[in-house]
Design a protein around this motif. Sequence first.
Motif, PDB file in Angstrom:
ATOM      1  N   LEU A 127       0.902  -1.214   0.068  1.00  0.00           N
ATOM      2  CA  LEU A 127      -0.066   0.034  -0.101  1.00  0.00           C
ATOM      3  C   LEU A 127       0.917   1.286   0.030  1.00  0.00           C
ATOM      4  O   LEU A 127       1.668   1.339   0.959  1.00  0.00           O
ATOM      5  CB  LEU A 127      -1.040  -0.014   1.166  1.00  0.00           C
ATOM      6  N   ARG A 128       0.753   2.024  -1.316  1.00  0.00           N
ATOM      7  CA  ARG A 128       1.510   3.334  -1.257  1.00  0.00           C
ATOM      8  C   ARG A 128       0.707   4.190  -1.949  1.00  0.00           C
ATOM      9  O   ARG A 128       0.269   4.378  -3.025  1.00  0.00           O
ATOM     10  CB  ARG A 128       2.758   3.026  -2.327  1.00  0.00           C
ATOM     11  N   PRO A 129       0.030   5.197  -1.028  1.00  0.00           N
ATOM     12  CA  PRO A 129      -0.948   6.141  -1.093  1.00  0.00           C
ATOM     13  C   PRO A 129      -0.592   6.878  -2.673  1.00  0.00           C
ATOM     14  O   PRO A 129       0.552   7.353  -2.657  1.00  0.00           O
ATOM     15  CB  PRO A 129      -1.133   7.143  -0.136  1.00  0.00           C
ATOM     16  N   PRO A 142       0.170   4.039  10.537  1.00  0.00           N
ATOM     17  CA  PRO A 142      -1.393   3.630  10.043  1.00  0.00           C
ATOM     18  C   PRO A 142      -1.237   2.727   9.105  1.00  0.00           C
ATOM     19  O   PRO A 142      -2.274   1.566   9.170  1.00  0.00           O
ATOM     20  CB  PRO A 142      -1.862   5.179   9.414  1.00  0.00           C
ATOM     21  N   LEU A 143      -0.184   2.505   8.165  1.00  0.00           N
ATOM     22  CA  LEU A 143      -0.213   1.528   7.214  1.00  0.00           C
ATOM     23  C   LEU A 143       0.853   0.269   7.562  1.00  0.00           C
ATOM     24  O   LEU A 143       0.954  -0.667   6.930  1.00  0.00           O
ATOM     25  CB  LEU A 143       0.264   1.958   5.822  1.00  0.00           C
ATOM     26  N   GLY A 144       1.067   0.217   8.798  1.00  0.00           N
ATOM     27  CA  GLY A 144       1.737  -0.790   9.258  1.00  0.00           C
ATOM     28  C   GLY A 144       3.317  -0.417   9.915  1.00  0.00           C
ATOM     29  O   GLY A 144       3.979   0.752   9.550  1.00  0.00           O
ATOM     30  N   ASN A 145       3.719  -1.118  10.959  1.00  0.00           N
ATOM     31  CA  ASN A 145       4.771  -0.895  11.701  1.00  0.00           C
ATOM     32  C   ASN A 145       5.952  -0.636  10.737  1.00  0.00           C
ATOM     33  O   ASN A 145       6.504  -1.417  10.128  1.00  0.00           O
ATOM     34  CB  ASN A 145       5.161  -2.019  12.520  1.00  0.00           C
ATOM     35  N   SER A 146       6.678   0.549  11.100  1.00  0.00           N
ATOM     36  CA  SER A 146       8.024   0.806  10.129  1.00  0.00           C
ATOM     37  C   SER A 146       8.826   1.681  10.871  1.00  0.00           C
ATOM     38  O   SER A 146       8.183   2.563  11.634  1.00  0.00           O
ATOM     39  CB  SER A 146       7.605   1.365   9.018  1.00  0.00           C
TER      40      SER A 146
END
Length: 339
Positions: free
Chosen positions: A226-228, A295-299
């Motif tokens: 997922l890359r907006p 929001p889109l995952g741990n990083s």
Amino acid sequence: MRELHKKMGAMMTTRKELLDAVVAQIADYREGEIPAMNATHVDRWVKQFPGDTQDPLLAELAHVFSKTYFTRKNVKQFLNAIVAHEKLTDGDPAAFWKNAGILNIQTAGNSQRDMLAVLDKALQKTCGMGLAQCGNAPVSSYVYIDDALFSGGRIKHDIIKWIREAAPQKAKLHIITIAYHRLGQWRTETDIKDAIKEEGKSIELSWWRVLEIEDRKKYIDNSDVLRPTAVPADHATAQYVAGLKLDPVFRAPGQLGALGFFSSDAGRSLLEQQFLVSGVRVRALCPHLNTYMRPLGNSMMGTTGFGSMIVTYRNCPNNAPLVLWAGDPWYPLFPRKTN
């Protein structure tokens, strides 16, 4: 699977059909540990999103999970294929595994242990031997198995520790995962090779996988995560993005990625936008989440998040969007086990 996609496109007009299609993909998630996945559970989860987005989200997720959710059966098939893999075993599976040192060195989590239990059965089926019969001297090579590599931190830590404390002076090491993300794999391999050099050892690395998931910044337009394409029209989300350490890098619209995880650009964009907006909301609702739980995952990087859509029957990684697994008071689709 193709028949399901055709059915979705031609017939799936009711909410019940949409819910059932998602359940069909994720039915064995943590089977026996938590209540069985069903339409009521999925419906409760999706109702947390704006009303007009709910059905399209379900339709897109049914497609995505048909490609990114690894069932127990998928894992068994993968390890059965690995045991008999002609190139890995040089055409003689029994001889290869008899002299292979199977590493059981994971220091956090149970994914390796569970994978090795499945491998044990695959070895018995194909070679007439189990893990207990592996590793006979002279050991020809070593094998490290896990389900998937995301950022690579866990695999890197385990293997570097082994290299420094237990690895022989010279060896072959096979790292086997169902899938890996390319950035994490590159960083992991680089750090492992640095450790090998530091220890003055000669260890040859080989990687084996089914999926290579593109997540590198340079290839963002062809990414499989997922890359907006833009900051959503939401005040809280705009504030969150503005507060990140890195300026956002957006994907150009129109690309679905080489692996075809997404059904269409519209479907992909819907997940990206809604998961980002609701992920910001989840962060506000759940104060126990640390800074790196994006929001889109741990990083560890100052971005909107890792963005992986890979989930296994065992667990949902924290590198997946928060809306899939975070809880209390958010209702998760995949209640997650923590290490």
